[in-house]
Design an enzyme around this catalytic site. Structure first.
Site, PDB file in Angstrom:
ATOM      1  N   HIS A  76      30.074  28.042  80.024  1.00  0.00           N
ATOM      2  CA  HIS A  76      30.090  28.939  81.189  1.00  0.00           C
ATOM      3  C   HIS A  76      29.329  28.289  82.331  1.00  0.00           C
ATOM      4  CE1 HIS A  76      30.397  33.322  82.577  1.00  0.00           C
ATOM      5  NE2 HIS A  76      29.833  32.672  83.581  1.00  0.00           N
ATOM      6  N   ASP A 107      25.671  28.972  83.951  1.00  0.00           N
ATOM      7  CA  ASP A 107      26.298  29.822  84.957  1.00  0.00           C
ATOM      8  C   ASP A 107      26.414  29.077  86.281  1.00  0.00           C
ATOM      9  OD1 ASP A 107      27.645  32.065  85.764  1.00  0.00           O
ATOM     10  OD2 ASP A 107      25.866  33.310  86.042  1.00  0.00           O
ATOM     11  N   ASP A 161      31.677  26.045  91.807  1.00  0.00           N
ATOM     12  CA  ASP A 161      31.116  26.320  93.126  1.00  0.00           C
ATOM     13  C   ASP A 161      29.673  26.801  93.065  1.00  0.00           C
ATOM     14  OD1 ASP A 161      31.824  28.687  91.933  1.00  0.00           O
ATOM     15  OD2 ASP A 161      32.720  29.593  93.711  1.00  0.00           O
ATOM     16  N   HIS A 189      30.057  27.481  86.646  1.00  0.00           N
ATOM     17  CA  HIS A 189      30.941  27.637  87.800  1.00  0.00           C
ATOM     18  C   HIS A 189      30.859  26.400  88.693  1.00  0.00           C
ATOM     19  CE1 HIS A 189      32.016  31.956  87.367  1.00  0.00           C
ATOM     20  NE2 HIS A 189      30.867  32.003  86.695  1.00  0.00           N
ATOM     21  N   GLY A 246      33.630  37.980  89.413  1.00  0.00           N
ATOM     22  CA  GLY A 246      33.321  38.784  90.592  1.00  0.00           C
ATOM     23  C   GLY A 246      32.575  40.039  90.183  1.00  0.00           C
ATOM     24  N   GLU A 270      27.685  42.148  82.190  1.00  0.00           N
ATOM     25  CA  GLU A 270      26.611  41.511  82.967  1.00  0.00           C
ATOM     26  C   GLU A 270      26.112  42.507  84.010  1.00  0.00           C
ATOM     27  OE1 GLU A 270      25.846  37.654  85.891  1.00  0.00           O
ATOM     28  OE2 GLU A 270      27.856  38.454  85.641  1.00  0.00           O
ATOM     29  N   HIS A 315      34.502  37.904  82.340  1.00  0.00           N
ATOM     30  CA  HIS A 315      33.146  38.311  82.700  1.00  0.00           C
ATOM     31  C   HIS A 315      32.997  39.793  82.380  1.00  0.00           C
ATOM     32  CE1 HIS A 315      32.837  34.552  84.942  1.00  0.00           C
ATOM     33  NE2 HIS A 315      31.560  34.834  85.215  1.00  0.00           N
TER      34      HIS A 315
END
Length: 361
Positions: free
Chosen positions: A19, A294, A23, A21, A176, A206, A203
């Protein structure tokens, strides 16, 4: 002398990351460079060190929504083919430098079309970058294509993931803000993926509670849960003995992997501290827990640092770190024989060598 793994030793361990990202892991120097080249003038500062600190402080708010706001700047400088190739190549290099031998890195193609790139061009640029960054053989990178849960393009992105699954894309994800955007809004995409025998993670658990986990599993059929921290809400303490509710028991019984990201979970308010993070109890109860980063830029972290924090908080030794790592490799979206080859040919021997060196020091 402590026998607990040190950060330097952990960096040498062969690690697995599920996991992360794209960006959320840019080098600050790259953001400044690309912003200057493309004319993006909204950065809070053009000093790389100060910019790195700004991202960390802005993300350290205790709010998932505020955390997500920081991505406005990273996404803004990832709108050209050249930038996407560079960012992906540097991502693979940075992970390999941290001792990661297999990683699944996710990104949302729909967020990188502002300058006219097509979805296919975005995916091809990122895949090229990963090939460049991993050509020295230190790391293998699989790609997850992410759809944004507040948009309506999930079926299109799912079809894109299937179209590129033999070229480096290994799965699908939605991400998101969770509140108000349940995964059941994207059932068409998940049903399509299931018909195509494709893998996906969601996701869930969370920024929202047990209902999002239940929907992700029982309605959508998720293979893995992105974070899944709030599964702890279905575990009661009965006179000092954990009692699993039906959802928690199902998640454990089915060995559904939890992609936990300790530092990020603190920043978004999903956990109060590392020492109080649900990962401690979930490890004791033998859930399929994995450890992840993350967003390395926003959380100012690496996978080695995440492990080191857990060592400090819970006294984990090499066997624990190997357990987390094997969990992650078992849960990866590549074929079984390839997972097994990495476990038996690289991960277990690598940890055995480290344990031998530590015992001999």
């Amino acid at each position: 002398m402590s026998d607990l793994p040190t950060l330097d030793e952990i960096r040498r361990a062969p690690k697995v990351l599920l996991h992360d990202h794209l960006d959320g892991g840019l080098r600050a120097e790259t953001i400044v460079d690309v912003a200057r080249e493309t004319g993006y003038d909204a950065l809070p500062t053009t000093d790389p060190a100060a910019l790195r600190e700004w991202f960390h402080e802005a993300a350290d708010s205790g709010s998932l929504e505020r955390y997500l706001e920081t991505f406005r700047h990273t996404v803004a400088v990832m709108q050209t083919r050249e930038a996407l190739v560079r960012v992906a190549a540097e991502c693979a290099e940075d992970l390999a430098d941290d001792g990661v031998v297999y990683a699944e890195v996710r990104f949302a193609p729909e967020q990188h079309t502002a300058n006219g790139l097509s979805l296919d061009q975005v995916v091809e640029a990122v895949l090229e970058g990963f090939r460049i960054g991993s050509r020295d053989g230190r790391i293998r990178v699989g790609t997850l294509l992410t759809a944004m849960r507040h948009q309506a393009r999930s079926r299109e992105i799912a079809e894109l993931a299937v179209r590129y699954r033999d070229l480096g894309v290994v799965g699908f994800d939605i991400a998101g803000a969770e509140a108000g955007y349940p995964p059941t809004r994207h059932l068409d995409a998940f049903e399509y993926l299931q018909r195509e025998n494709a893998h996906f993670t969601i996701h869930a658990g969370e920024g929202f509670g047990l209902p999002s986990i239940w929907q992700a599993i029982q309605w959508c059929g998720a293979d893995r849960l992105g974070h899944g921290v709030r599964i702890i809400d279905d575990i009661a303490d009965i006179d000092g003995t954990p009692k699993l509710g039906r959802l928690a028991a199902y998640v454990r019984d089915k060995r559904i992997p939890l992609e936990m990201c300790p530092t990020s979970n603190l920043q978004t308010g999903a956990a109060p501290s590392i020492a109080e993070h649900p990962i401690g109890l979930l490890r004791q109860l033998h859930f399929r827990v994995t450890v992840n980063t993350d967003n390395r830029l926003m959380s100012d972290t690496t996978l080695s640092q995440e492990f080191a924090k857990l060592v400090d908080a819970f006294g984990y030794g090499w066997d624990d770190l190997q357990w987390f790592t094997v969990n992650a490799m078992k849960s990866a979206f590549i074929p079984f024989d390839e997972r097994l080859a990495l476990i038996n040919g690289l991960i277990k021997p690598g940890f055995a060598q480290l344990k031998w060196r530590v015992n001999d020091r």
